[in-house]
Design a protein around this motif. Structure first.
Motif, PDB file in Angstrom:
ATOM      1  N   VAL A  39       0.754  -1.226   0.031  1.00 45.02           N
ATOM      2  CA  VAL A  39      -0.122   0.005  -0.048  1.00 45.02           C
ATOM      3  C   VAL A  39       0.792   1.279   0.039  1.00 45.02           C
ATOM      4  O   VAL A  39       0.597   2.276  -0.898  1.00 45.02           O
ATOM      5  CB  VAL A  39      -0.987   0.009   1.195  1.00 45.02           C
ATOM      6  N   ARG A  40       1.848   1.298   0.757  1.00 49.29           N
ATOM      7  CA  ARG A  40       2.807   2.442   0.834  1.00 49.29           C
ATOM      8  C   ARG A  40       3.452   2.582  -0.476  1.00 49.29           C
ATOM      9  O   ARG A  40       3.664   3.767  -0.932  1.00 49.29           O
ATOM     10  CB  ARG A  40       4.023   2.141   1.921  1.00 49.29           C
ATOM     11  N   ALA A  41       3.861   1.461  -1.013  1.00 46.39           N
ATOM     12  CA  ALA A  41       4.518   1.774  -2.457  1.00 46.39           C
ATOM     13  C   ALA A  41       3.469   2.345  -3.578  1.00 46.39           C
ATOM     14  O   ALA A  41       3.883   2.976  -4.354  1.00 46.39           O
ATOM     15  CB  ALA A  41       5.355   0.360  -2.954  1.00 46.39           C
ATOM     16  N   PHE A  42       2.323   1.738  -3.567  1.00 50.05           N
ATOM     17  CA  PHE A  42       1.274   2.093  -4.542  1.00 50.05           C
ATOM     18  C   PHE A  42       1.125   3.737  -4.152  1.00 50.05           C
ATOM     19  O   PHE A  42       0.718   4.417  -5.127  1.00 50.05           O
ATOM     20  CB  PHE A  42      -0.076   1.521  -3.994  1.00 50.05           C
ATOM     21  N   LEU A  51      -6.822   6.331  -2.152  1.00 47.69           N
ATOM     22  CA  LEU A  51      -6.660   4.915  -1.562  1.00 47.69           C
ATOM     23  C   LEU A  51      -8.133   4.603  -0.997  1.00 47.69           C
ATOM     24  O   LEU A  51      -8.884   5.249  -0.224  1.00 47.69           O
ATOM     25  CB  LEU A  51      -5.653   4.766  -0.236  1.00 47.69           C
ATOM     26  N   THR A  52      -8.567   3.401  -1.350  1.00 52.43           N
ATOM     27  CA  THR A  52      -9.845   2.915  -1.197  1.00 52.43           C
ATOM     28  C   THR A  52      -9.894   1.540  -0.360  1.00 52.43           C
ATOM     29  O   THR A  52      -8.389   0.897  -0.241  1.00 52.43           O
ATOM     30  CB  THR A  52     -10.777   2.750  -2.501  1.00 52.43           C
ATOM     31  N   GLU A  53     -10.722   1.345   0.057  1.00 48.27           N
ATOM     32  CA  GLU A  53     -11.071  -0.121   0.836  1.00 48.27           C
ATOM     33  C   GLU A  53     -10.455  -1.178  -0.152  1.00 48.27           C
ATOM     34  O   GLU A  53      -9.820  -2.356   0.272  1.00 48.27           O
ATOM     35  CB  GLU A  53     -12.352  -0.654   1.359  1.00 48.27           C
ATOM     36  N   GLU A  54     -10.808  -1.319  -1.385  1.00 53.96           N
ATOM     37  CA  GLU A  54     -10.587  -2.156  -2.553  1.00 53.96           C
ATOM     38  C   GLU A  54      -9.165  -2.125  -2.668  1.00 53.96           C
ATOM     39  O   GLU A  54      -8.531  -3.033  -2.768  1.00 53.96           O
ATOM     40  CB  GLU A  54     -11.250  -1.822  -3.864  1.00 53.96           C
ATOM     41  N   HIS A  55      -8.536  -1.114  -2.737  1.00 52.81           N
ATOM     42  CA  HIS A  55      -6.842  -1.236  -2.737  1.00 52.81           C
ATOM     43  C   HIS A  55      -6.378  -1.938  -1.302  1.00 52.81           C
ATOM     44  O   HIS A  55      -5.360  -2.694  -1.656  1.00 52.81           O
ATOM     45  CB  HIS A  55      -6.219   0.244  -2.640  1.00 52.81           C
ATOM     46  N   GLU A  61      -5.114  -9.461  -0.043  1.00 55.54           N
ATOM     47  CA  GLU A  61      -5.300 -10.915  -0.804  1.00 55.54           C
ATOM     48  C   GLU A  61      -3.985 -11.041  -1.947  1.00 55.54           C
ATOM     49  O   GLU A  61      -4.099 -12.022  -2.517  1.00 55.54           O
ATOM     50  CB  GLU A  61      -6.376 -10.705  -1.444  1.00 55.54           C
ATOM     51  N   GLY A  62      -3.006  -9.946  -2.122  1.00 59.59           N
ATOM     52  CA  GLY A  62      -2.020 -10.315  -2.689  1.00 59.59           C
ATOM     53  C   GLY A  62      -2.478 -10.179  -4.299  1.00 59.59           C
ATOM     54  O   GLY A  62      -1.275 -10.245  -5.186  1.00 59.59           O
ATOM     55  N   ARG A  63      -3.460  -9.491  -4.284  1.00 61.68           N
ATOM     56  CA  ARG A  63      -3.873  -8.944  -5.908  1.00 61.68           C
ATOM     57  C   ARG A  63      -3.164  -7.647  -6.336  1.00 61.68           C
ATOM     58  O   ARG A  63      -2.701  -6.863  -5.169  1.00 61.68           O
ATOM     59  CB  ARG A  63      -5.234  -8.708  -6.122  1.00 61.68           C
ATOM     60  N   PRO A  64      -2.860  -7.551  -7.482  1.00 58.24           N
ATOM     61  CA  PRO A  64      -2.286  -6.067  -7.910  1.00 58.24           C
ATOM     62  C   PRO A  64      -3.164  -4.721  -7.509  1.00 58.24           C
ATOM     63  O   PRO A  64      -4.349  -4.955  -7.625  1.00 58.24           O
ATOM     64  CB  PRO A  64      -2.285  -6.134  -9.503  1.00 58.24           C
ATOM     65  N   LEU A  65      -2.570  -3.753  -7.191  1.00 58.12           N
ATOM     66  CA  LEU A  65      -3.199  -2.548  -6.808  1.00 58.12           C
ATOM     67  C   LEU A  65      -3.278  -1.715  -7.958  1.00 58.12           C
ATOM     68  O   LEU A  65      -2.234  -1.215  -8.585  1.00 58.12           O
ATOM     69  CB  LEU A  65      -2.459  -1.854  -5.575  1.00 58.12           C
ATOM     70  N   LEU A  66      -4.446  -1.321  -8.502  1.00 57.04           N
ATOM     71  CA  LEU A  66      -4.529  -0.678  -9.692  1.00 57.04           C
ATOM     72  C   LEU A  66      -5.146   0.644  -9.511  1.00 57.04           C
ATOM     73  O   LEU A  66      -5.813   1.027  -8.642  1.00 57.04           O
ATOM     74  CB  LEU A  66      -5.876  -1.352 -10.610  1.00 57.04           C
ATOM     75  N   PRO A  67      -4.716   1.751 -10.301  1.00 50.36           N
ATOM     76  CA  PRO A  67      -5.187   3.132 -10.032  1.00 50.36           C
ATOM     77  C   PRO A  67      -6.478   3.212 -10.240  1.00 50.36           C
ATOM     78  O   PRO A  67      -7.298   2.630 -10.944  1.00 50.36           O
ATOM     79  CB  PRO A  67      -4.093   4.049 -11.043  1.00 50.36           C
TER      80      PRO A  67
END
Length: 67
Positions: A39-42, A51-55, A61-67
């Motif tokens: 999250v910090r890197a994102f 930043l949202t709850e989905e992020h 969950e280890g999924r990619p964080l998308l903008p």
């Protein structure tokens, strides 16, 4: 926490809460593969994206964080 900090009710309550919930309070940076580090890197890469709850869920969950 050291034993002397346990004389303070606030410190004792914090230590108990973190232990019960499985957290670790640390002043060290998080491990690079941890959800917090992701999250910090994102947020560093995309400072203008809210930043949202989905992020956070994706990071956990280890999924990619998308903008």
């Amino acid at each position: 926490m050291d034993k002397t900090a346990m004389d303070d009710p606030q410190e004792l309550g914090t230590a108990f809460w973190t232990q019960i919930h499985g957290f670790t309070v640390s002043e060290e940076p998080p491990g690079p593969d941890s959800p917090l580090a992701r999250v910090r890197a994102f947020t560093a890469e995309y400072p203008s994206v809210k930043l949202t709850e989905e992020h956070v869920a994706a990071a956990v969950e280890g999924r990619p964080l998308l903008p």
